[in-house]
Design an enzyme around this catalytic site. Sequence first.
Site, mmCIF file in Angstrom:
data_model
loop_
_atom_site.group_PDB
_atom_site.id
_atom_site.type_symbol
_atom_site.label_atom_id
_atom_site.label_comp_id
_atom_site.label_asym_id
_atom_site.label_seq_id
_atom_site.Cartn_x
_atom_site.Cartn_y
_atom_site.Cartn_z
ATOM 1 N N ASP A 55 0.842 -1.205 0.000
ATOM 2 C CA ASP A 55 0.000 0.000 0.000
ATOM 3 C C ASP A 55 0.877 1.255 0.000
ATOM 4 O O ASP A 55 0.366 2.379 -0.023
ATOM 5 C CB ASP A 55 -1.019 -0.006 1.148
ATOM 6 N N SER A 56 2.215 1.058 -0.043
ATOM 7 C CA SER A 56 3.128 2.165 -0.334
ATOM 8 C C SER A 56 2.781 2.801 -1.672
ATOM 9 O O SER A 56 3.220 3.905 -1.962
ATOM 10 C CB SER A 56 4.584 1.671 -0.353
ATOM 11 N N ASP A 94 -1.005 -6.224 -0.032
ATOM 12 C CA ASP A 94 -1.334 -5.632 1.273
ATOM 13 C C ASP A 94 -2.834 -5.538 1.506
ATOM 14 O O ASP A 94 -3.597 -5.160 0.595
ATOM 15 C CB ASP A 94 -0.784 -4.200 1.334
ATOM 16 N N LYS A 123 -0.823 -9.437 3.116
ATOM 17 C CA LYS A 123 -0.015 -8.906 4.222
ATOM 18 C C LYS A 123 -0.890 -8.021 5.106
ATOM 19 O O LYS A 123 -1.691 -7.235 4.600
ATOM 20 C CB LYS A 123 1.184 -8.122 3.690
ATOM 21 N N GLU A 125 -0.881 -5.622 8.876
ATOM 22 C CA GLU A 125 0.001 -4.923 9.817
ATOM 23 C C GLU A 125 -0.434 -5.109 11.265
ATOM 24 O O GLU A 125 -1.619 -5.038 11.583
ATOM 25 C CB GLU A 125 0.020 -3.419 9.492
ATOM 26 N N GLU A 193 9.904 -4.147 9.872
ATOM 27 C CA GLU A 193 10.337 -2.859 9.303
ATOM 28 C C GLU A 193 10.836 -1.903 10.391
ATOM 29 O O GLU A 193 10.207 -1.760 11.448
ATOM 30 C CB GLU A 193 9.152 -2.214 8.557
HETATM 31 O O1 KIV Z 1 3.628 -1.078 1.476
HETATM 32 C C1 KIV Z 1 4.788 -1.495 1.347
HETATM 33 O O2 KIV Z 1 5.466 -1.302 0.333
HETATM 34 C C2 KIV Z 1 5.350 -2.254 2.440
HETATM 35 C C3 KIV Z 1 6.835 -2.450 2.434
HETATM 36 C C4 KIV Z 1 7.476 -1.211 2.925
HETATM 37 C C5 KIV Z 1 7.250 -3.631 3.227
HETATM 38 O O3 KIV Z 1 4.664 -2.660 3.321
#
Ligand code: KIV
Length: 275
Positions: A55-56, A94, A123, A125, A193
């Site tokens: 989600d970056s 994510d 993924k 968090e 992270e």
């Molecule tokens: O959203 C993302 O790109 C991430 C990475 C920084 C691990 O979670």
Amino acid sequence: MYVQNANTPVRKPVTVPGLRAMKAEGRQIVMLTAYDSSFAWQLETAGIDVALVGDSLGMVVQGHRSTLPVTLDHMVYHTAAVARGLSATLLVADLPFMSDRDVPHALEAGARLVGEAGAAMVKIEGAAPHVLDAIKALVERAIPVCAHLGLTPQSVHKFGGFRIQGREQEAAERVLKEALAVEAAGADLLVLEGVPAALGERVTQAVSIPVIGIGAGPHCDGQVLVLHDMLGVTPGKRPKFSKDFLVGRDSVAAAIKAYADDVRSGAFPAPEHCF
Ligand code: KIV
């Protein structure tokens, strides 16, 4: 436009159990983010083990100051695009902000990212009780989960910025406890992270699942970076834990290959990328 042909490299597909085998054999896992099909193909041809639709994308693609505005629809769109560029590389997507607020929402998000968009794993968090419930529920329905601990970007307001976590003894013990909790809940992979390298090493030794570090030191079972950071195209200052692999190289393909080589050889991360 890319068309799969006789020149398409043939690799054995990377699988979720295969990642555990890599940890057991001491083979470093190379993970990198991707947000579209063409770059996904660059990862595929460079032999990247795991592609992450992070989600970056809210920051490096959409131009927001955090990952919080990213929606499930955005994640599904980008994950489906990346899936079309991959064949052997394992695809992780994510769960965006608040899509884990309860088990039904987490299951809905997992179903869309895996069933509709083509991810192999999602993924999530943190390790709050509702997150552990979501991990258990997803895993019970055969959706593999990658946990994400330490500097979890969706908690940016709680942390007061993108700050290194686990520096104090008590905070370090908390991260360690969380790692054991997500493993017990059924996570198959853990992204760690923004923590001191010593904590990265402790967590990696404490859990049996592979730990992928980003700013977590050299002792993890693998590394992940944000694609735009490691190509030097993210506006502003590059994070300390990242490196511009395009410097001194003449193509995106060469930069991604160098990143993979350096992770596998242990040359990256170097001391200057660690906390
Ligand atoms: O959203 C993302 O790109 C991430 C990475 C920084 C691990 O979670």
